[in-house]
Design a protein around this motif. Structure first.
Motif, PDB file in Angstrom:
ATOM      1  N   ILE A   1      59.132  39.943  54.399  1.00 17.24           N
ATOM      2  CA  ILE A   1      60.587  40.058  54.442  1.00 17.24           C
ATOM      3  C   ILE A   1      60.983  40.923  55.626  1.00 17.24           C
ATOM      4  O   ILE A   1      60.185  41.733  56.114  1.00 17.24           O
ATOM      5  CB  ILE A   1      61.181  40.638  53.138  1.00 17.24           C
ATOM      6  N   LYS A   2      62.206  40.734  56.096  1.00 19.97           N
ATOM      7  CA  LYS A   2      62.746  41.573  57.155  1.00 19.97           C
ATOM      8  C   LYS A   2      63.840  42.432  56.535  1.00 19.97           C
ATOM      9  O   LYS A   2      64.785  41.915  55.934  1.00 19.97           O
ATOM     10  CB  LYS A   2      63.299  40.729  58.290  1.00 19.97           C
ATOM     11  N   ILE A   3      63.680  43.746  56.656  1.00 20.16           N
ATOM     12  CA  ILE A   3      64.648  44.691  56.106  1.00 20.16           C
ATOM     13  C   ILE A   3      64.702  45.902  57.021  1.00 20.16           C
ATOM     14  O   ILE A   3      63.667  46.352  57.524  1.00 20.16           O
ATOM     15  CB  ILE A   3      64.278  45.076  54.652  1.00 20.16           C
ATOM     16  N   ARG A   4      65.895  46.380  57.303  1.00 16.55           N
ATOM     17  CA  ARG A   4      66.099  47.542  58.174  1.00 16.55           C
ATOM     18  C   ARG A   4      65.460  47.371  59.552  1.00 16.55           C
ATOM     19  O   ARG A   4      64.969  48.317  60.149  1.00 16.55           O
ATOM     20  CB  ARG A   4      65.572  48.807  57.517  1.00 16.55           C
ATOM     21  N   GLY A   5      65.395  46.110  60.022  1.00 16.32           N
ATOM     22  CA  GLY A   5      64.887  45.858  61.365  1.00 16.32           C
ATOM     23  C   GLY A   5      63.378  45.767  61.484  1.00 16.32           C
ATOM     24  O   GLY A   5      62.856  45.665  62.589  1.00 16.32           O
ATOM     25  N   TYR A   6      62.650  45.828  60.400  1.00 10.83           N
ATOM     26  CA  TYR A   6      61.195  45.691  60.472  1.00 10.83           C
ATOM     27  C   TYR A   6      60.711  44.689  59.427  1.00 10.83           C
ATOM     28  O   TYR A   6      61.419  44.347  58.496  1.00 10.83           O
ATOM     29  CB  TYR A   6      60.487  47.037  60.322  1.00 10.83           C
ATOM     30  N   HIS A   7      59.483  44.227  59.615  1.00 10.96           N
ATOM     31  CA  HIS A   7      58.872  43.285  58.686  1.00 10.96           C
ATOM     32  C   HIS A   7      58.081  44.060  57.649  1.00 10.96           C
ATOM     33  O   HIS A   7      57.353  44.994  57.978  1.00 10.96           O
ATOM     34  CB  HIS A   7      57.945  42.311  59.420  1.00 10.96           C
ATOM     35  N   LEU A   8      58.212  43.640  56.409  1.00  6.33           N
ATOM     36  CA  LEU A   8      57.541  44.291  55.291  1.00  6.33           C
ATOM     37  C   LEU A   8      56.865  43.211  54.459  1.00  6.33           C
ATOM     38  O   LEU A   8      57.501  42.245  54.052  1.00  6.33           O
ATOM     39  CB  LEU A   8      58.579  45.045  54.452  1.00  6.33           C
ATOM     40  N   SER A   9      55.562  43.344  54.252  1.00  7.03           N
ATOM     41  CA  SER A   9      54.827  42.400  53.404  1.00  7.03           C
ATOM     42  C   SER A   9      54.699  43.001  52.016  1.00  7.03           C
ATOM     43  O   SER A   9      54.183  44.103  51.860  1.00  7.03           O
ATOM     44  CB  SER A   9      53.433  42.131  53.978  1.00  7.03           C
ATOM     45  N   ILE A  10      55.196  42.264  51.027  1.00  3.40           N
ATOM     46  CA  ILE A  10      55.157  42.733  49.646  1.00  3.40           C
ATOM     47  C   ILE A  10      54.616  41.644  48.738  1.00  3.40           C
ATOM     48  O   ILE A  10      54.706  40.460  49.056  1.00  3.40           O
ATOM     49  CB  ILE A  10      56.542  43.205  49.162  1.00  3.40           C
ATOM     50  N   ARG A  11      54.059  42.046  47.626  1.00  5.22           N
ATOM     51  CA  ARG A  11      53.539  41.114  46.633  1.00  5.22           C
ATOM     52  C   ARG A  11      54.696  40.466  45.879  1.00  5.22           C
ATOM     53  O   ARG A  11      55.805  40.995  45.815  1.00  5.22           O
ATOM     54  CB  ARG A  11      52.621  41.835  45.641  1.00  5.22           C
ATOM     55  N   LYS A  12      54.416  39.312  45.253  1.00  7.63           N
ATOM     56  CA  LYS A  12      55.449  38.613  44.486  1.00  7.63           C
ATOM     57  C   LYS A  12      56.004  39.484  43.364  1.00  7.63           C
ATOM     58  O   LYS A  12      57.192  39.469  43.094  1.00  7.63           O
ATOM     59  CB  LYS A  12      54.888  37.323  43.896  1.00  7.63           C
ATOM     60  N   ARG A  13      55.140  40.265  42.703  1.00  2.00           N
ATOM     61  CA  ARG A  13      55.617  41.103  41.597  1.00  2.00           C
ATOM     62  C   ARG A  13      56.549  42.202  42.109  1.00  2.00           C
ATOM     63  O   ARG A  13      57.475  42.603  41.424  1.00  2.00           O
ATOM     64  CB  ARG A  13      54.462  41.674  40.789  1.00  2.00           C
ATOM     65  N   GLU A  14      56.323  42.653  43.343  1.00  5.66           N
ATOM     66  CA  GLU A  14      57.231  43.631  43.948  1.00  5.66           C
ATOM     67  C   GLU A  14      58.536  42.953  44.351  1.00  5.66           C
ATOM     68  O   GLU A  14      59.620  43.501  44.140  1.00  5.66           O
ATOM     69  CB  GLU A  14      56.574  44.293  45.157  1.00  5.66           C
ATOM     70  N   ALA A  15      58.429  41.743  44.909  1.00  7.64           N
ATOM     71  CA  ALA A  15      59.622  40.999  45.307  1.00  7.64           C
ATOM     72  C   ALA A  15      60.486  40.650  44.109  1.00  7.64           C
ATOM     73  O   ALA A  15      61.713  40.584  44.208  1.00  7.64           O
ATOM     74  CB  ALA A  15      59.212  39.721  46.059  1.00  7.64           C
ATOM     75  N   ALA A  16      59.853  40.441  42.949  1.00  6.95           N
ATOM     76  CA  ALA A  16      60.602  40.119  41.731  1.00  6.95           C
ATOM     77  C   ALA A  16      61.466  41.292  41.284  1.00  6.95           C
ATOM     78  O   ALA A  16      62.447  41.098  40.562  1.00  6.95           O
ATOM     79  CB  ALA A  16      59.640  39.714  40.614  1.00  6.95           C
ATOM     80  N   ALA A  17      61.136  42.491  41.698  1.00  2.00           N
ATOM     81  CA  ALA A  17      61.900  43.681  41.314  1.00  2.00           C
ATOM     82  C   ALA A  17      63.143  43.876  42.174  1.00  2.00           C
ATOM     83  O   ALA A  17      64.033  44.653  41.820  1.00  2.00           O
ATOM     84  CB  ALA A  17      61.019  44.926  41.409  1.00  2.00           C
ATOM     85  N   ILE A  18      63.242  43.157  43.306  1.00  2.21           N
ATOM     86  CA  ILE A  18      64.370  43.320  44.220  1.00  2.21           C
ATOM     87  C   ILE A  18      65.439  42.290  43.893  1.00  2.21           C
ATOM     88  O   ILE A  18      65.269  41.099  44.124  1.00  2.21           O
ATOM     89  CB  ILE A  18      63.920  43.147  45.690  1.00  2.21           C
ATOM     90  N   GLN A  19      66.538  42.743  43.335  1.00  2.00           N
ATOM     91  CA  GLN A  19      67.667  41.883  43.007  1.00  2.00           C
ATOM     92  C   GLN A  19      68.630  41.865  44.186  1.00  2.00           C
ATOM     93  O   GLN A  19      68.962  42.920  44.732  1.00  2.00           O
ATOM     94  CB  GLN A  19      68.384  42.382  41.763  1.00  2.00           C
ATOM     95  N   ILE A  20      69.060  40.669  44.589  1.00  2.00           N
ATOM     96  CA  ILE A  20      69.978  40.563  45.707  1.00  2.00           C
ATOM     97  C   ILE A  20      71.164  39.675  45.376  1.00  2.00           C
ATOM     98  O   ILE A  20      71.133  38.905  44.429  1.00  2.00           O
ATOM     99  CB  ILE A  20      69.275  40.004  46.972  1.00  2.00           C
ATOM    100  N   ARG A  21      72.190  39.813  46.189  1.00  2.00           N
ATOM    101  CA  ARG A  21      73.346  38.913  46.175  1.00  2.00           C
ATOM    102  C   ARG A  21      73.173  38.036  47.421  1.00  2.00           C
ATOM    103  O   ARG A  21      73.030  38.550  48.539  1.00  2.00           O
ATOM    104  CB  ARG A  21      74.645  39.710  46.266  1.00  2.00           C
ATOM    105  N   LEU A  22      73.130  36.737  47.234  1.00  2.00           N
ATOM    106  CA  LEU A  22      72.932  35.816  48.343  1.00  2.00           C
ATOM    107  C   LEU A  22      74.097  35.884  49.326  1.00  2.00           C
ATOM    108  O   LEU A  22      75.256  36.044  48.912  1.00  2.00           O
ATOM    109  CB  LEU A  22      72.790  34.378  47.847  1.00  2.00           C
ATOM    110  N   ASP A  23      73.781  35.754  50.616  1.00  2.99           N
ATOM    111  CA  ASP A  23      74.836  35.648  51.627  1.00  2.99           C
ATOM    112  C   ASP A  23      75.473  34.281  51.510  1.00  2.99           C
ATOM    113  O   ASP A  23      74.808  33.293  51.193  1.00  2.99           O
ATOM    114  CB  ASP A  23      74.263  35.809  53.028  1.00  2.99           C
ATOM    115  N   SER A  24      76.755  34.225  51.768  1.00  3.41           N
ATOM    116  CA  SER A  24      77.443  32.932  51.688  1.00  3.41           C
ATOM    117  C   SER A  24      77.271  32.132  52.933  1.00  3.41           C
ATOM    118  O   SER A  24      76.839  32.530  53.932  1.00  3.41           O
ATOM    119  CB  SER A  24      78.928  33.153  51.407  1.00  3.41           C
TER     120      SER A  24
END
Length: 83
Positions: A60-83
């Motif tokens: 994922i790209k966040i705060r201008g850098y690339h971050l590799s995370i596991r699926k279980r970690e990604a499942a913890a990040i709730q987002i609002r989709l951009d329109s």
């Protein structure tokens, strides 16, 4: 005409190129703490860049850098989709 609110979804359900804004972190305390330490905080824009060949980890790209995370970690990040 009333505009429908954007859905909330976890990062592990996004497709490559989709983006959104972090709204909340949910899950085990140690996973949430780890994500916070890596800069994943509410209000930050996030975009899925790519998946590893077997689908885990997720880049994922966040705060201008690339971050590799596991699926279980990604499942913890709730987002609002951009329109």
């Amino acid at each position: 005409m009333k505009k429908e609110p954007m859905p909330f979804i976890s990062v592990n359900h996004l497709k490559v190129g989709q983006r959104g804004v972090v709204t909340d972190l949910e899950g085990d305390d140690h996973i949430v703490q780890r994500l916070l330490e890596m800069g994943v905080t509410p209000g930050c824009p996030v975009q899925v860049v790519r998946f590893a060949p077997m689908g885990d980890p997720i880049d994922i790209k966040i705060r201008g850098y690339h971050l590799s995370i596991r699926k279980r970690e990604a499942a913890a990040i709730q987002i609002r989709l951009d329109s």
